[in-house]
Design an enzyme around this catalytic site. Structure first.
Site, PDB file in Angstrom:
ATOM      1  CG  HIS A 268      -2.035   0.835   1.101  1.00 35.76           C
ATOM      2  ND1 HIS A 268      -1.967   2.650   1.403  1.00 35.76           N
ATOM      3  CD2 HIS A 268      -3.560   0.670   0.612  1.00 35.76           C
ATOM      4  CE1 HIS A 268      -2.701   2.506   1.091  1.00 35.76           C
ATOM      5  NE2 HIS A 268      -3.966   1.364   1.013  1.00 35.76           N
ATOM      6  CG  ASP A 324      -8.968  -4.045  -3.026  1.00 38.40           C
ATOM      7  OD1 ASP A 324     -10.039  -3.615  -2.564  1.00 38.40           O
ATOM      8  OD2 ASP A 324      -7.735  -2.992  -3.745  1.00 38.40           O
TER       9      ASP A 324
HETATM   10  N1  ACO Z   1       4.123  -7.754  -4.746  1.00 37.66           N
HETATM   11  C1  ACO Z   1       5.611  -8.083  -4.787  1.00 37.66           C
HETATM   12  N2  ACO Z   1       5.868  -7.377  -4.732  1.00 37.66           N
HETATM   13  C2  ACO Z   1       5.368  -5.334  -4.070  1.00 37.66           C
HETATM   14  C3  ACO Z   1       4.756  -5.922  -4.055  1.00 37.66           C
HETATM   15  C4  ACO Z   1       3.550  -6.933  -4.347  1.00 37.66           C
HETATM   16  N3  ACO Z   1       2.207  -6.714  -4.141  1.00 37.66           N
HETATM   17  N4  ACO Z   1       3.956  -4.200  -3.807  1.00 37.66           N
HETATM   18  C5  ACO Z   1       5.329  -3.830  -3.723  1.00 37.66           C
HETATM   19  N5  ACO Z   1       6.232  -4.169  -4.556  1.00 37.66           N
HETATM   20  C6  ACO Z   1       7.309  -4.465  -3.916  1.00 37.66           C
HETATM   21  C7  ACO Z   1       8.140  -3.222  -5.895  1.00 37.66           C
HETATM   22  O1  ACO Z   1       8.567  -4.089  -6.641  1.00 37.66           O
HETATM   23  C8  ACO Z   1       9.229  -2.854  -5.368  1.00 37.66           C
HETATM   24  O2  ACO Z   1      10.316  -3.206  -5.126  1.00 37.66           O
HETATM   25  P1  ACO Z   1      11.635  -2.636  -5.337  1.00 37.66           P
HETATM   26  O3  ACO Z   1      12.279  -1.822  -4.257  1.00 37.66           O
HETATM   27  O4  ACO Z   1      12.449  -3.742  -4.899  1.00 37.66           O
HETATM   28  O5  ACO Z   1      11.152  -2.142  -7.017  1.00 37.66           O
HETATM   29  C9  ACO Z   1       8.509  -1.844  -3.396  1.00 37.66           C
HETATM   30  O6  ACO Z   1       7.429  -3.225  -3.404  1.00 37.66           O
HETATM   31  C10 ACO Z   1       7.988  -0.583  -3.742  1.00 37.66           C
HETATM   32  O7  ACO Z   1       7.153  -1.122  -4.345  1.00 37.66           O
HETATM   33  P2  ACO Z   1       5.745   0.692  -5.197  1.00 37.66           P
HETATM   34  O8  ACO Z   1       5.334  -0.105  -6.239  1.00 37.66           O
HETATM   35  O9  ACO Z   1       7.043   1.178  -5.417  1.00 37.66           O
HETATM   36  O10 ACO Z   1       5.097   0.811  -4.503  1.00 37.66           O
HETATM   37  P3  ACO Z   1       3.533   2.064  -4.142  1.00 37.66           P
HETATM   38  O11 ACO Z   1       3.829   2.573  -2.800  1.00 37.66           O
HETATM   39  O12 ACO Z   1       3.938   2.694  -5.123  1.00 37.66           O
HETATM   40  O13 ACO Z   1       2.583   0.857  -4.438  1.00 37.66           O
HETATM   41  C11 ACO Z   1       0.857  -0.680  -4.967  1.00 37.66           C
HETATM   42  C12 ACO Z   1       1.782   0.313  -3.909  1.00 37.66           C
HETATM   43  C13 ACO Z   1       0.102  -0.049  -5.928  1.00 37.66           C
HETATM   44  C14 ACO Z   1      -0.482  -0.257  -3.896  1.00 37.66           C
HETATM   45  C15 ACO Z   1       1.848  -1.831  -4.771  1.00 37.66           C
HETATM   46  O14 ACO Z   1       2.168  -2.463  -3.169  1.00 37.66           O
HETATM   47  C16 ACO Z   1       0.888  -3.268  -5.521  1.00 37.66           C
HETATM   48  O15 ACO Z   1       0.774  -2.771  -6.548  1.00 37.66           O
HETATM   49  N6  ACO Z   1       0.642  -3.793  -5.396  1.00 37.66           N
HETATM   50  C17 ACO Z   1      -0.334  -5.441  -5.288  1.00 37.66           C
HETATM   51  C18 ACO Z   1      -1.827  -4.334  -5.989  1.00 37.66           C
HETATM   52  C19 ACO Z   1      -2.578  -3.739  -5.281  1.00 37.66           C
HETATM   53  O16 ACO Z   1      -3.084  -5.053  -4.477  1.00 37.66           O
HETATM   54  N7  ACO Z   1      -3.343  -2.880  -5.575  1.00 37.66           N
HETATM   55  C20 ACO Z   1      -4.376  -2.414  -4.621  1.00 37.66           C
HETATM   56  C21 ACO Z   1      -4.256  -1.623  -3.202  1.00 37.66           C
HETATM   57  S1  ACO Z   1      -5.231  -1.013  -2.554  1.00 37.66           S
HETATM   58  C22 ACO Z   1      -6.293   0.286  -2.489  1.00 37.66           C
HETATM   59  O17 ACO Z   1      -6.077   0.891  -3.941  1.00 37.66           O
HETATM   60  C23 ACO Z   1      -7.868  -0.265  -2.134  1.00 37.66           C
END
Ligand code: ACO
Length: 388
Positions: A268, A324
């Site tokens: 998140h 979610d």
């Molecule tokens: N699985 C594996 N790795 C992940 C995940 C995940 N679900 N989420 C983040 N990471 C990793 C990224 O690859 C990144 O790794 P790195 O530093 O080696 O490059 C690190 O964690 C940070 O990730 P970001 O994408 O920069 O984090 P951000 O805060 O932008 O993203 C997000 C948040 C979009 C929710 C992300 O965690 C994600 O894509 N999750 C899966 C989709 C999801 O569940 N979305 C619902 C969000 S809640 C809502 O909208 C109500």
């Protein structure tokens, strides 16, 4: 960089407005470090444990929990608005059978304005009324869109049921179990508001032009539709279905890690610990799974969560289940097909969107940021016949 139009000092561009505060709000506080969420100062855990969606909506719109008289009034008003105008009901049959549900919803919420005598009125009293009409309207519309898609007869609203129970009744055409009704109410309470997320911000930008609440909520539905916002719940459920069985969780997880796949429903932007909504919905999903003939989906989700939480990759990045992850299971066990999951989000969030429109209009300033121009330098117009 374009020298002629370059500003004296190059402004800093923050892509995606990440970390930028663009307004103040009194509606909700998201405490990402401690994993807490408050609506107007009340912890959502207390609201979920003791209250109803109707109370939550009152809190978001009026700024206070209702007393008994105010509660009865808001419940009655919401019940009145479960009945949609006849001509709008006829319109529901005009879209092609395969229309994506949220596309249909965006269309009909916009259309509902045409039957609302206060639709163009941005006064606080009119907007409070419109908030109720939209909140009930979206629930009735969702149920009816589903019944038409599945070629089942429409179900009339009931006057004796609360908002959550009536929605499930209209959707399925039968009374839900007490556990299902409570899980539905919890889901509605927990998704009702969450700071300046993309759809809420969209609603506020629209409202800031002094446009009306229907336009703002139609715009918010457009923003919610995208897979980076409202689409994660459906993706999480499809992931559990892809895993298929509890025995397959471990090999699936190992392969996902090798392929650097994202686990849907984990991580998140704001929460760097367990999302408080996910903790509650996990227990609601567990209760529904115990009654279901398909308990394996809960087992799969719990096993996958345990593997992720004990893996250094997720620990180092502070990645935990978000709303979610277990929200998807709750709506699955409530019998909602995955293509409706994004509108299920809207069914609850409409209360938050409406509260934000009211807050925006109470102290309005047009939201109009700037973009740093990086295009071509000014150049002379070339007549058509001289262009190569
Ligand atoms: N699985 C594996 N790795 C992940 C995940 C995940 N679900 N989420 C983040 N990471 C990793 C990224 O690859 C990144 O790794 P790195 O530093 O080696 O490059 C690190 O964690 C940070 O990730 P970001 O994408 O920069 O984090 P951000 O805060 O932008 O993203 C997000 C948040 C979009 C929710 C992300 O965690 C994600 O894509 N999750 C899966 C989709 C999801 O569940 N979305 C619902 C969000 S809640 C809502 O909208 C109500």
């Amino acid at each position: 960089m374009n020298k002629q139009v370059q500003q004296k000092e190059t402004p800093k561009v923050v892509k995606g407005l990440e970390g930028i505060y663009v307004a103040t709000t009194e509606i909700s506080l998201v405490d990402g470090e401690n994993g807490r969420l408050y609506y107007r100062g009340y912890d959502i855990r207390e609201l979920e444990a003791n209250g109803t969606y109707e109370e939550t909506a009152h809190l978001l719109w009026y700024g206070k929990l209702p007393n008994k008289k105010e509660y009865d009034t808001i419940c009655k008003r919401l019940i009145n608005y479960r009945f949609l105008p006849d001509n709008l009901l006829q319109m529901l049959h005009l879209l092609p059978q395969g229309t994506v549900p949220i596309t249909a919803m965006r269309t009909f919420i916009s259309a509902l304005a045409a039957w609302d005598p206060w639709a163009e009125d941005n006064s606080r009293d009119a907007e409070l009324e419109n908030a109720m009409r939209l909140t009930s309207g979206i629930a009735s519309l969702l149920a009816k869109i589903h019944r038409i898609r599945t070629r089942q007869p429409m179900v009339e609203p009931r006057l004796d049921l609360n908002h959550a129970t009536n929605f499930l009744y209209m959707f399925h055409g039968k009374d839900p179990s007490p556990e299902a009704a409570k899980a539905m109410d919890s889901f509605l309470i927990l998704y009702a508001d969450h700071g300046f997320n993309a759809s809420t911000f969209t609603a506020r930008v629209t409202a800031s032009t002094l446009s009306d609440m229907y336009s703002a909520i139609t715009a918010a539905l457009g923003a919610l539709k995208g897979p980076l916002h409202g689409g994660a719940m459906e993706a999480a459920m499809r992931q559990f279905q892809e895993i298929g069985s509890p025995e397959n969780v471990e090999p699936w997880f190992r392969k996902a890690m090798e392929e650097k796949r994202r686990i849907m429903g984990i991580g998140h932007r704001v929460y760097k610990t367990f999302d408080p909504r996910a903790r509650i919905l996990k227990e609601r999903a567990r209760a529904l799974a115990e009654q279901s003939s398909e308990p394996q989906w809960f087992e799969i989700a719990e096993k996958l969560e345990q593997l992720a939480l004990s893996h250094p990759y997720f620990q180092e990045r502070r990645l935990y289940p978000n709303v979610d992850y277990y929200g998807a299971l709750v709506v699955y066990y409530l019998g909602i097909p995955p293509e409706f999951y994004t509108i299920m989000f809207a069914l609850s969030r409409v209360a938050g969107w409406a509260a934000h429109v009211i807050e925006q209009h109470a102290d309005n300033r047009l939201i109009r940021p700037r973009a740093l121009y990086v295009g071509p330098e000014p150049r002379p117009y070339v007549p058509l016949e001289e262009r190569s």
